[in-house]
Structure formats: structure tokens, C-alpha cells
Design a protein around this motif. Structure first.
Motif, PDB file in Angstrom:
ATOM      1  N   SER A 115      21.134  51.196  64.577  1.00  0.00           N
ATOM      2  CA  SER A 115      22.651  50.020  64.031  1.00  0.00           C
ATOM      3  C   SER A 115      22.168  49.381  65.111  1.00  0.00           C
ATOM      4  N   PHE A 116      22.919  47.972  64.655  1.00  0.00           N
ATOM      5  CA  PHE A 116      22.651  46.792  65.948  1.00  0.00           C
ATOM      6  C   PHE A 116      24.694  46.678  65.138  1.00  0.00           C
ATOM      7  N   TYR A 117      25.665  45.893  66.279  1.00  0.00           N
ATOM      8  CA  TYR A 117      26.714  45.522  66.250  1.00  0.00           C
ATOM      9  C   TYR A 117      26.801  44.274  66.777  1.00  0.00           C
ATOM     10  N   PHE A 118      27.016  43.446  65.944  1.00  0.00           N
ATOM     11  CA  PHE A 118      27.085  41.815  65.471  1.00  0.00           C
ATOM     12  C   PHE A 118      28.345  41.143  66.656  1.00  0.00           C
ATOM     13  N   SER A 119      28.113  40.319  66.887  1.00  0.00           N
ATOM     14  CA  SER A 119      29.627  38.822  67.221  1.00  0.00           C
ATOM     15  C   SER A 119      29.342  38.247  65.757  1.00  0.00           C
ATOM     16  N   GLU A 120      30.853  37.722  66.825  1.00  0.00           N
ATOM     17  CA  GLU A 120      30.543  36.218  64.949  1.00  0.00           C
ATOM     18  C   GLU A 120      29.666  35.416  65.396  1.00  0.00           C
ATOM     19  N   ASP A 121      29.627  34.855  66.383  1.00  0.00           N
ATOM     20  CA  ASP A 121      28.874  33.207  67.279  1.00  0.00           C
ATOM     21  C   ASP A 121      27.446  34.612  66.901  1.00  0.00           C
ATOM     22  N   PHE A 122      26.977  35.023  66.301  1.00  0.00           N
ATOM     23  CA  PHE A 122      25.597  35.708  66.148  1.00  0.00           C
ATOM     24  C   PHE A 122      24.874  35.598  65.175  1.00  0.00           C
ATOM     25  N   LEU A 123      26.064  35.965  65.176  1.00  0.00           N
ATOM     26  CA  LEU A 123      25.777  36.300  63.482  1.00  0.00           C
ATOM     27  C   LEU A 123      25.983  34.155  62.344  1.00  0.00           C
ATOM     28  N   SER A 124      26.584  33.555  63.133  1.00  0.00           N
ATOM     29  CA  SER A 124      26.824  32.290  62.562  1.00  0.00           C
ATOM     30  C   SER A 124      25.508  31.788  63.119  1.00  0.00           C
ATOM     31  N   ASN A 125      25.316  31.589  64.148  1.00  0.00           N
ATOM     32  CA  ASN A 125      24.154  31.165  65.011  1.00  0.00           C
ATOM     33  C   ASN A 125      22.706  31.504  64.097  1.00  0.00           C
ATOM     34  N   MET A 126      22.967  32.684  63.703  1.00  0.00           N
ATOM     35  CA  MET A 126      21.164  33.253  62.795  1.00  0.00           C
ATOM     36  C   MET A 126      21.770  32.493  61.393  1.00  0.00           C
ATOM     37  N   PHE A 127      22.412  32.338  60.468  1.00  0.00           N
ATOM     38  CA  PHE A 127      22.438  31.977  59.638  1.00  0.00           C
ATOM     39  C   PHE A 127      21.911  30.238  59.277  1.00  0.00           C
ATOM     40  N   GLU A 128      22.907  29.765  60.513  1.00  0.00           N
ATOM     41  CA  GLU A 128      22.573  28.798  60.501  1.00  0.00           C
ATOM     42  C   GLU A 128      21.524  28.340  60.837  1.00  0.00           C
ATOM     43  N   ARG A 129      20.426  28.959  61.571  1.00  0.00           N
ATOM     44  CA  ARG A 129      19.722  28.150  62.268  1.00  0.00           C
ATOM     45  C   ARG A 129      18.172  28.602  60.677  1.00  0.00           C
ATOM     46  N   ALA A 130      19.000  29.544  59.693  1.00  0.00           N
ATOM     47  CA  ALA A 130      18.363  29.113  59.049  1.00  0.00           C
ATOM     48  C   ALA A 130      18.499  28.432  57.880  1.00  0.00           C
ATOM     49  N   GLY A 131      19.169  27.350  57.601  1.00  0.00           N
ATOM     50  CA  GLY A 131      19.907  27.070  56.812  1.00  0.00           C
ATOM     51  C   GLY A 131      20.880  26.966  55.389  1.00  0.00           C
ATOM     52  N   PHE A 132      21.733  28.342  56.458  1.00  0.00           N
ATOM     53  CA  PHE A 132      22.972  28.306  55.751  1.00  0.00           C
ATOM     54  C   PHE A 132      24.056  27.871  56.100  1.00  0.00           C
ATOM     55  N   ASN A 133      25.271  27.274  55.328  1.00  0.00           N
ATOM     56  CA  ASN A 133      26.887  26.754  55.675  1.00  0.00           C
ATOM     57  C   ASN A 133      27.491  28.328  55.823  1.00  0.00           C
ATOM     58  N   THR A 134      28.607  28.388  57.193  1.00  0.00           N
ATOM     59  CA  THR A 134      29.049  29.346  57.398  1.00  0.00           C
ATOM     60  C   THR A 134      30.338  29.311  56.631  1.00  0.00           C
ATOM     61  N   VAL A 135      30.943  29.731  55.702  1.00  0.00           N
ATOM     62  CA  VAL A 135      31.832  29.555  54.406  1.00  0.00           C
ATOM     63  C   VAL A 135      33.248  29.697  55.195  1.00  0.00           C
ATOM     64  N   ASP A 136      32.733  32.116  56.154  1.00  0.00           N
ATOM     65  CA  ASP A 136      34.295  32.186  56.251  1.00  0.00           C
ATOM     66  C   ASP A 136      33.754  33.654  57.301  1.00  0.00           C
ATOM     67  N   VAL A 137      33.778  33.872  58.389  1.00  0.00           N
ATOM     68  CA  VAL A 137      33.513  35.415  59.055  1.00  0.00           C
ATOM     69  C   VAL A 137      35.080  35.357  60.264  1.00  0.00           C
ATOM     70  N   ASN A 138      34.389  36.710  60.116  1.00  0.00           N
ATOM     71  CA  ASN A 138      36.535  37.564  60.491  1.00  0.00           C
ATOM     72  C   ASN A 138      36.023  39.006  61.289  1.00  0.00           C
ATOM     73  N   THR A 139      36.031  38.908  62.610  1.00  0.00           N
ATOM     74  CA  THR A 139      36.253  40.772  62.532  1.00  0.00           C
ATOM     75  C   THR A 139      37.599  41.054  62.077  1.00  0.00           C
ATOM     76  N   TYR A 140      37.067  42.446  61.317  1.00  0.00           N
ATOM     77  CA  TYR A 140      37.759  43.611  61.346  1.00  0.00           C
ATOM     78  C   TYR A 140      38.398  44.651  62.301  1.00  0.00           C
ATOM     79  N   ASN A 141      39.090  44.770  62.417  1.00  0.00           N
ATOM     80  CA  ASN A 141      40.070  46.002  63.449  1.00  0.00           C
ATOM     81  C   ASN A 141      40.896  46.730  62.639  1.00  0.00           C
ATOM     82  N   ARG A 142      40.422  48.721  62.890  1.00  0.00           N
ATOM     83  CA  ARG A 142      41.592  49.394  62.012  1.00  0.00           C
ATOM     84  C   ARG A 142      41.900  50.092  63.316  1.00  0.00           C
ATOM     85  N   GLU A 143      43.184  51.220  63.610  1.00  0.00           N
ATOM     86  CA  GLU A 143      42.682  51.952  64.638  1.00  0.00           C
ATOM     87  C   GLU A 143      42.781  53.271  63.973  1.00  0.00           C
TER      88      GLU A 143
END
Length: 289
Positions: A239-267
Motif C-alpha cells: 500500500s502507498f499513501y498519497f499527499s495531495e501535491d504528489f497525486l496532483s503533480n503526477m496526473f498533471e505531468r501526464a496531461g490531466f487537469n486537477t478538478v478537485d483534490v481533498n483529504t478526508y479525516n475520520r476519527e
């Protein structure tokens, strides 16, 4: 291939509380632990350190064993997707999907595709997984309909999706706890593979693990590290654990636009065991340029 933490039964001994997201920074492994990690990797079939190709070869075996052992009872059906992304599934905010064509990459036992098909019967669904046993489970499902589904075995890190799907034909591709099971070096290949079968302006809907998740902290404490933010479990899956920047940068380098990215937290609190678990997931939408 799609991965999700084990379902948690909610009883009076559990209480769920929702808090604003606060940054969590994973601790760093001491250099002295690297030797023990190498030994553990060798026990799982990795010799001479971590080898990407060998990992990909062994990973299919581990996931086949996973689905053979758990069948379709490990994951719950994901009925929350319509709430998260209904606007992408529907046309003009109505229930109609107008015959949209979607791909579930890493479909597992079908816990994503069957709830979606029930909600949107006009969908035509492509579904793939590199576990032969997972595909067998999907095809044996009571709601499997061959005229509405194209289900096939595929390793999306190596096999060309265009061998199974018409190029530039998809409205939507979903990655639900799938990308985290892919070796980080192979993630850009997966994204390019999806891009080839998506229409211009088609979208990738992604939900996966986020940095700071309780499960990551547990794997770190047990020295299950493969590389930065990438860990192996006791059953050989990873399992890999993502940050918002890592994920967005990877898709943008591949020719995608970031429409939305957010992190959800639940205790989640297990009062009987006196354990507090901070669960963190990342949700994102990327649009093909």
C-alpha cells in the motif's frame, strides 16, 4: 487490486467523531532498521533489495491468494460513490447517465461496479483486475450481465488497455483504492494507460489512502517500509499513501487537469480496546486535457 481497509463493525463500544483535518507527518525510519526490512522483503520473494519487476510478478500471486481466501466478503459495497461523484455519473443533475461508458480499473470482487450499475442501469461498464480469481468472482456475481459488462484480466502497469477497450471511448475511469497497490515507479504508466482510453474531457475519479492514515502508522511501527510512503503487509500485498501535491503533480505531468483534490479525516474510537484511529483518505477528480 482495489484496496480498502477491513470493514469495521460499529457497536456501542465504538464512537465516531469528525474533526477538521490537521496535518500529520509520518515519522522517519532509522537507518539501522533497513537491514531488517531487506530480510523481510526477501521472505516475500524480493532478493537483493526491492526489485520492481519482481514485485509486479509476485503481486499478482499475493492478490490471487487474497481473493481466494476472502472471496467477496472482505470489502463492503461502495454505495458512497454516488454521493461523492453523482454529478459526473448523471447528466444535467438527473438520474439519467445517458449511456455513459466507464472503466473500473482494479475492480476486485465488484464492490464498486455492481452498486453503480444498480444505481445507473444505463451504464456500460468495463472492469479489469490483474487477479484471475477476482475476475472469476465478478463473473459469478448474481448481477453480472455480459451484455452490459466487459470484464477482463489486465495488469494495468504493463498491458495496454486499448487491447480490450476502444481508444478515447470512456467517459469515466475510476481508481478506487487501486493506485495505492501499484509500485510508485509504475504509477505514471497506469495514468498514461487510462489516458489512452478516455475521451477528451473524460475524468478519472480516485479515492485512496492519504499520508498519516492509522494503517500507515501501524506499518511504520512494524518496519514494513519498501520505500517512501510505500509499505508491504504481512500477506504480501502492499500500500502507498498519497499527499495531495504528489497525486496532483503526477496526473498533471501526464496531461490531466486537477478538478478537485481533498483529504478526508475520520476519527474512530474503539472504547473496548482503548484505541483511537485517525483514518485518512484522499479523493480527487482529474480531467483529461
Amino acid at each position: 487490486m482495489a484496496v480498502f481497509p477491513p470493514a469495521i463493525s460499529v457497536s456501542p463500544s465504538y464512537a465516531r467523531t469528525y474533526y477538521p483535518l490537521t496535518p500529520l507527518v509520518p515519522s522517519t525510519f532509522a537507518v539501522g532498521r533497513r537491514h531488517s526490512t531487506a530480510v523481510q522483503l526477501q521472505c516475500l520473494g524480493f532478493h537483493g533489495g526491492f526489485d520492481v519487476e519482481q514485485y509486479n510478478h509476485n503481486s499478482r500471486k499475493h492478490w490471487d491468494e487474497f481473493y481466494e481466501r476472502h472471496q467477496n466478503k472482505f470489502f463492503k459495497d461502495r454505495h458512497y460513490l454516488e454521493k461523492d461523484w453523482g454529478q459526473y455519473f448523471c447528466d444535467d443533475n438527473s438520474i439519467s447517465s445517458n449511456g455513459k461508458i466507464i472503466l473500473e480499473a482494479g475492480c476486485g470482487a465488484g464492490n464498486t461496479v455492481f452498486p453503480l450499475m444498480k444505481k445507473y442501469p444505463q451504464f456500460y461498464v468495463h472492469a479489469c483486475d490483474f487477479s484471475h480469481h477476482a475476475i472469476t468472482l465478478v463473473k459469478s456475481h448474481v448481477n453480472f450481465h455480459e451484455d452490459q459488462m466487459n470484464v477482463f484480466v489486465c495488469n494495468i502497469t504493463e498491458d495496454d488497455l486499448c487491447d480490450h477497450i476502444t481508444p478515447a471511448s470512456l467517459d469515466i475511469a475510476t481508481l478506487i483504492f487501486t493506485l495505492s497497490a501499484v509500485c510508485p515507479e509504475k504509477m505514471p504508466t497506469v495514468i498514461q494507460n487510462l489516458k489512452r482510453v478516455l475521451k477528451p474531457n473524460g475524468v478519472v475519479l480516485l479515492r485512496d489512502y492519504a499520508i498519516g492514515d492509522y494503517a500507515q502508522e501501524m506499518l511504520m511501527s512494524k518496519n514494513k517500509v519498501i520505500s517512501e510512503n510505500f509499505y508491504f503487509r504481512g500477506d504480501g500485498t502492499s500500500s502507498f499513501y498519497f499527499s495531495e501535491d504528489f497525486l496532483s503533480n503526477m496526473f498533471e505531468r501526464a496531461g490531466f487537469n486537477t478538478v478537485d483534490v481533498n483529504t478526508y479525516n475520520r476519527e474512530i474510537i474503539n472504547r473496548s480496546k482503548n484505541i483511537t484511529m485517525q483514518r485518512r483518505w484522499i479523493r480527487a477528480v482529474f480531467r483529461r486535457c
